[in-house]
Design a protein around this motif. Structure first.
Motif, PDB file in Angstrom:
ATOM      1  N   SER A   1       3.833   1.761  40.708  1.00  0.00           N
ATOM      2  CA  SER A   1       4.807   2.266  41.444  1.00  0.00           C
ATOM      3  C   SER A   1       5.978   3.063  41.557  1.00  0.00           C
ATOM      4  O   SER A   1       6.722   3.257  42.474  1.00  0.00           O
ATOM      5  N   GLU A   2       5.618   4.044  40.514  1.00  0.00           N
ATOM      6  CA  GLU A   2       6.023   5.031  40.274  1.00  0.00           C
ATOM      7  C   GLU A   2       5.916   5.801  41.249  1.00  0.00           C
ATOM      8  O   GLU A   2       6.983   6.516  42.380  1.00  0.00           O
ATOM      9  N   GLU A   3       4.636   6.240  41.907  1.00  0.00           N
ATOM     10  CA  GLU A   3       4.005   6.562  42.939  1.00  0.00           C
ATOM     11  C   GLU A   3       4.451   6.365  44.607  1.00  0.00           C
ATOM     12  O   GLU A   3       4.606   6.675  44.679  1.00  0.00           O
TER      13      GLU A   3
ATOM     14  N   ILE B   1      -4.487   7.725  37.506  1.00  0.00           N
ATOM     15  CA  ILE B   1      -5.740   7.873  38.952  1.00  0.00           C
ATOM     16  C   ILE B   1      -5.921   7.569  40.235  1.00  0.00           C
ATOM     17  O   ILE B   1      -6.098   7.971  40.863  1.00  0.00           O
ATOM     18  N   ILE B   2      -6.082   6.139  39.709  1.00  0.00           N
ATOM     19  CA  ILE B   2      -6.055   5.219  40.968  1.00  0.00           C
ATOM     20  C   ILE B   2      -4.652   5.156  41.725  1.00  0.00           C
ATOM     21  O   ILE B   2      -4.779   5.571  42.672  1.00  0.00           O
ATOM     22  N   ALA B   3      -3.608   5.618  41.095  1.00  0.00           N
ATOM     23  CA  ALA B   3      -1.914   6.121  41.272  1.00  0.00           C
ATOM     24  C   ALA B   3      -2.309   6.603  42.627  1.00  0.00           C
ATOM     25  O   ALA B   3      -1.285   6.876  43.439  1.00  0.00           O
ATOM     26  N   LYS B   4      -3.203   7.954  42.309  1.00  0.00           N
ATOM     27  CA  LYS B   4      -3.104   8.864  43.492  1.00  0.00           C
ATOM     28  C   LYS B   4      -4.027   8.475  44.829  1.00  0.00           C
ATOM     29  O   LYS B   4      -4.606  10.052  45.273  1.00  0.00           O
TER      30      LYS B   4
ATOM     31  N   TRP C   1      -1.028  14.305  36.377  1.00  0.00           N
ATOM     32  CA  TRP C   1      -0.079  14.045  36.294  1.00  0.00           C
ATOM     33  C   TRP C   1       0.540  15.103  37.362  1.00  0.00           C
ATOM     34  O   TRP C   1       1.490  14.723  38.285  1.00  0.00           O
ATOM     35  N   LYS C   2       0.696  16.296  37.313  1.00  0.00           N
ATOM     36  CA  LYS C   2       0.647  17.461  38.127  1.00  0.00           C
ATOM     37  C   LYS C   2      -0.492  18.265  38.946  1.00  0.00           C
ATOM     38  O   LYS C   2      -1.149  18.519  38.375  1.00  0.00           O
TER      39      LYS C   2
ATOM     40  N   GLU D   1      -8.241  18.752  47.381  1.00  0.00           N
ATOM     41  CA  GLU D   1      -8.293  19.599  44.978  1.00  0.00           C
ATOM     42  C   GLU D   1      -7.582  17.857  44.260  1.00  0.00           C
ATOM     43  O   GLU D   1      -8.257  17.883  43.265  1.00  0.00           O
ATOM     44  N   ARG D   2      -6.806  16.945  45.241  1.00  0.00           N
ATOM     45  CA  ARG D   2      -6.621  16.193  44.001  1.00  0.00           C
ATOM     46  C   ARG D   2      -8.465  15.452  44.143  1.00  0.00           C
ATOM     47  O   ARG D   2      -8.700  15.051  42.748  1.00  0.00           O
TER      48      ARG D   2
END
Ligand SMILES: Nc1ncnc2c1ncn2[C@@H]1O[C@H](COP(=O)(O)OP(=O)(O)O)[C@@H](O)[C@H]1O
Ligand SMILES: [Mg+2]
Lengths: 221, 217, 228
Positions: free
Chosen positions: A73-75, A151-154, A219-220, C132-133
Motif C-alpha cells: 500500500s505504501e508503494e 521485495i514484491i512491493a517493487k 528500501w532505497k 538495477e531493481r
C-alpha cells in the motif's frame, strides 16, 4: 529509535482500523477457506493429522493475502518517500514487522477458534505444545513474509508473486509447525518438542537478522 | 555550526539513459541553488540524489557538519523536502499526518510545533479534515508543513509552487527567504521567475551540452 | 583451448569408467550404486553454482556493478540446469531402487526446495523491468532463501524417515553428505568425477557470463550509435 518503530506500527494499525483494507477481506478469506474444507470433506472422517496440515494451509494462504499489504500500500500510494524522508530504513522495517506480528496473531487466533468450532476431529491434547507452535510459527511466518512483501512491493505482478516467493522460504518453518501441531493432537509432551522450538526460534532469528541487514538495499534505490 | 553539502562528479543513468554527468557543486549555510532545465532534463532525479532517495550511478554526495561526514542513514534529520511525487496519507487528517511524522521523527513537544507550522501554511482551520478531502493546493501546503516541522537545515523544493494560488506562491517565497537566512535552499523548477529565489543556478540542459562537447573534443 | 580438450577427454574417461569400473558389492544397492559417479557430482555442481550466484548477488549489492549481477544470474542458470538433471536422474534411479519416482526422502525434498527457490528467483526477475531493481531484489531474495535452506538439515531427521543411501536408516548416520563405505576404486573415481564436474562448472560459468557481458556491451554500443 524504539519510539519511532512504535510510531510506524501505530500508524499502520490506525490506518488499518480506519480503512479496513486488509481486515475485512482477510476475515472473509478465512471463512471461505474453512467452508471449502468443510464442503470437500463432508461425510468423510478426516483424521486429526490431516486437519493439522490443513490448518497451516489455511494460515499460509491467509497470511499470503494479508501480510503484503503493509508494504504494497505504501508503494502503490506513493507514500514511500514520506517514510524515506522521515526515518532510517531499519526503523521502517521493524515497524512493519511489528504490524505483521500483530496481524498474524489476530489472524491465527481467529482461524484457530473457527477451526476448533467447525472441525470435529481436530482435538488438541497438549495445549501448551499447540499454543507455542502457533505463536512461534506465527512469528516465523511474519518474519519471512515481511521481507518478501518488501521485495514484491517493487515488482509488477505483486499478488501472484507473493506466495510463489514465500513458499520455498517458509517451507522449513511450515514443516516444523505442521509437525508440532500433529504432535499436539497426538498428545506429545512439551519436552518432546524442544527440538522443534529451537528450530522455530532460530529460524525467526536468522530471517530477521538477514532481513535487517538487507532491507536498506530494498528500501532505497 | 558549519554545514556543507558537496556533490563530486555525480552521474546518473537509468540503464542506458544518461540523465546527467559530472554535476559538481558545494553548498554551505546561507547558500541557495536553483536547478533549471526542461521537462525530463533530470531536475527531480538530481534533487532525489541530493536528498539520498536515489543513489548516484557514479560520484558522491557528501554531507558534513564541522568537517565531519554524516552517515547517509542520518541525512533525513537535516532535510525538508517538498515535491509533487511526495504523497501524504489521505486516510488521516492534516493534523494526524503531522503528528505521525513528528512521532516517527521523535520530535519533542511537537504539539506546539504542529500548530505553529499549520498556521504558517494557513491550514489551521482545516487541520481536522481528512487529507482525502483536501484540494491539491491544500495538499501542497500540507507538504510544506511536513517539510518545515523539524526546522531542517536543508530545504529542497521540487516545483515549489505547483497547484498553489497567488497567496500560496507568496507563502513559498517567504519560506524561501527565511530558509536562506538560516540554512540551505535548493529549488528545482522550470519557471524562470522561481530561479530568482536562489543565488546560484545550475542548468541541466547546458550541462548536457557541455559534456557532449567534451566527448566530441 | 588445450585445457578444454583435456577436460573433454577427462570427463569422457570418467563417464566410461563409471560404467565399467569394478565397485565391489554394496548391500542393497549393487550395480545401481554407479549413479553416484554422475548424480552426486551434478548435485554438488548445482549447490556450488547456487552458492556462487549468491556470492555475486551480495557483491552486486555492494558494488552496484551490473556485471556482478550478470555473473550471479549466469551461475544461477547453470545451477538450475544441474539441479534439474540431479532431480531427473535421481528420480529415475529411485523408481528402480525404491519403487517409485518420488518418495519425499529428505534429500529429494531439499533438491525440490532448491528448484522451487530458483524457480521463484527467475519468476521474480521476469516480473521487474528496471535492471538495477531486478538485480538488487533478486540478490536479496537469493540471500534470504539461502539462509533458510540449512534448516532442512535439522528438520528432516526429526520429521521424515530417510531412504537415501547414507541417511538415517544406514548405519553411517544422517550427515548432509552421503557417507557409506566406498571401495577404494569407487572412491577415487567419485572424487575424480567431483573434480571434473567442478571444472566443467567453471568453464560453463566463464563462457556464459562472458557472453552475457559481451551481449550487454554490444547492446549499449548500438544504443549509443542510435542516440548520436
Ligand atoms: N525510475 C526511472 N526509471 C527510468 N527512467 C527514469 C526514472 N526516473 C526518471 N527517469 C527518466 O529520467 C529523466 C529525468 O527525469 P526527471 O528527473 O523526472 O526530470 P525532470 O524533473 O527534470 O522533469 C527522464 O527522461 C525520465 O524519463
Ligand atoms: Mg520533475
Amino acid at each position: 529509535m524504539l519510539s519511532s518503530i512504535w510510531a510506524i506500527f501505530l500508524k499502520d494499525l490506525k490506518s488499518e482500523l480506519r480503512t479496513r483494507y486488509a481486515l475485512n477481506a482477510l476475515f472473509m478469506f478465512v471463512v471461505v477457506t474453512i467452508s471449502m474444507i468443510l464442503f470437500s470433506t463432508a461425510g468423510e472422517v478426516v483424521s486429526g493429522t490431516l486437519l493439522s496440515g490443513l490448518l497451516w494451509v489455511v494460515i499460509f494462504f491467509s497470511a499470503m493475502s494479508g501480510l503484503s499489504r503493509t508494504f504494497v500500500s505504501e508503494e502503490d500510494r506513493g507514500t514511500v518517500i514520506f517514510l524515506q524522508l522521515a526515518t532510517r530504513p531499519s526503523v521502517v522495517y521493524f515497524g512493519k514487522l511489528l504490524f505483521n506480528f500483530a496481524l498474524i496473531f489476530g489472524l491465527n487466533l481467529f482461524i484457530v477458534i473457527a477451526y476448533l468450532l467447525t472441525m470435529e476431529n481436530f482435538k488438541v491434547k497438549s495445549f501448551d505444545v499447540f499454543l507455542v507452535g502457533l505463536i512461534l510459527g506465527g512469528i516465523g511466518l511474519a518474519s519471512a513474509s515481511t521481507i518478501i512483501a518488501a521485495i514484491i512491493a517493487k515488482a509488477n505482478t505483486k499478488g501472484t508473486l507473493y506466495p510463489v516467493l514465500s513458499f520455498p522460504v517458509l517451507l522449513p518453518l511450515l514443516m516444523t509447525t505442521i509437525n508440532m501441531t500433529q504432535l499436539s493432537i497426538e498428545g506429545a509432551t512439551f519436552s518432546e518438542t524442544i527440538g522443534h522450538l529451537r528450530i522455530l526460534i532460530s529460524y525467526s532469528a536468522v530471517v530477521i537478522i538477514a532481513s535487517y541487514l538487507l532491507f536498506d538495499y530494498i528500501w532505497k534505490e | 555550526m558549519d554545514f556543507k553539502i558537496t556533490l563530486k562528479n555525480v552521474r546518473k543513468n537509468f540503464s542506458r539513459l544518461l540523465v546527467f554527468d559530472s554535476v559538481n557543486f558545494e553548498l554551505t549555510i546561507g547558500s541557495s541553488l536553483a536547478i533549471a532545465g526542461k521537462n525530463g532534463s533530470g531536475k527531480s532525479t538530481l534533487v532525489k540524489i541530493i536528498a539520498g532517495l536515489l543513489s548516484p550511478s557514479a560520484g558522491e554526495v557528501i554531507y558534513q557538519i564541522d568537517g565531519k561526514k554524516i552517515d547517509k542513514l542520518d541525512w533525513f534529520k537535516y532535510i525538508g523536502f517538498v515535491a509533487p511525487y511526495l504523497q501524504l496519507y489521505d486516510e488521516f487528517t492534516g493534523y494526524e499526518n503531522l503528528e505521525i511524522l513528528a512521532r516517527i521523527r521523535g520530535l519533542k513537544n511537537y504539539k506546539n510545533k504542529i500548530e505553529e507550522v499549520l498556521k504558517r501554511v494557513n491550514l489551521y482551520a482545516r487541520r481536522d479534515d481528512l487529507v482525502r478531502g483536501y484540494s491539491s493546493g491544500m495538499k501542497q501546503r500540507l507538504k510544506y508543513a511536513c517539510a518545515l516541522l523539524h526546522e531542517p537545515i536543508v530545504l529542497i523544493l521540487d516545483e515549489p509552487t505547483s497547484n498553489l494560488d497567488a497567496e500560496g506562491v507568496e507563502m513559498v517565497w517567504k519560506i524561501a527567504q527565511e530558509q536562506k537566512k538560516k540554512g540551505i535552499l535548493i529549488v528545482a523548477t522550470n519557471e524562470a521567475e522561481e530561479l530568482q529565489m536562489c543565488e546560484e543556478v545550475i542548468n541541466l540542459d547546458e550541462l548536457k551540452l557541455k559534456s557532449r562537447e567534451q566527448i566530441v573534443k | 583451448m588445450l585445457w578444454k580438450i583435456l577436460l573433454g577427454l577427462y570427463i569422457a574417461i570418467i563417464t566410461a569408467l563409471a560404467f565399467v569400473i569394478p565397485i565391489g558389492f554394496i548391500p542393497g544397492l549393487g550395480e545401481r550404486a554407479r549413479i553416484i559417479f554422475l548424480h552426486v557430482p551434478s548435485a554438488w555442481l548445482s549447490v556450488i553454482a547456487f552458492f556462487v550466484s549468491m556470492l555475486y548477488g551480495i557483491r552486486y549489492l555492494r558494488s552496484k556493478n551490473i556485471y556482478d549481477d550478470i555473473k550471479s544470474v549466469s551461475s544461477a542458470e547453470i545451477g538450475f540446469l544441474f539441479c534439474f538433471i540431479t532431480t531427473v536422474t535421481g528420480s529415475i534411479w529411485a523408481k528402480f531402487n525404491w519403487g517409485s519416482f518420488w518418495n519425499w526422502d529428505p534429500r529429494e525434498t531439499s533438491i525440490f526446495v532448491l528448484l522451487l527457490i530458483y524457480g521463484a528467483y527467475f519468476v521474480l526477475r521476469s516480473a521487474i523491468e528496471v535492471e538495477e531493481r531486478k538485480a538488487t531484489l533478486s540478490a536479496v531474495y537469493s540471500v534470504i532463501a539461502f539462509v533458510t535452506v540449512p534448516f532442512f538439515i535439522f528438520i528432516m531427521p526429526r520429521i521424515m524417515p530417510g531412504l537415501h543411501p547414507g541417511s538415517k536408516g544406514d548405519p553411517e548416520g544422517a550427515g548432509p553428505v552421503v557417507t557409506f563405505k566406498m571401495d577404494p576404486n569407487m572412491r577415487i573415481l567419485f572424487f575424480a568425477s567431483l573434480l571434473g564436474f567442478t571444472l566443467v562448472y567453471l568453464w560453463i560459468f566463464n563462457l556464459r557470463s562472458k557472453s552475457e557481458i559481451l551481449k550487454l556491451k554490444i547492446e549499449n554500443k548500438i544504443y549509443q550509435e542510435v542516440q548520436n
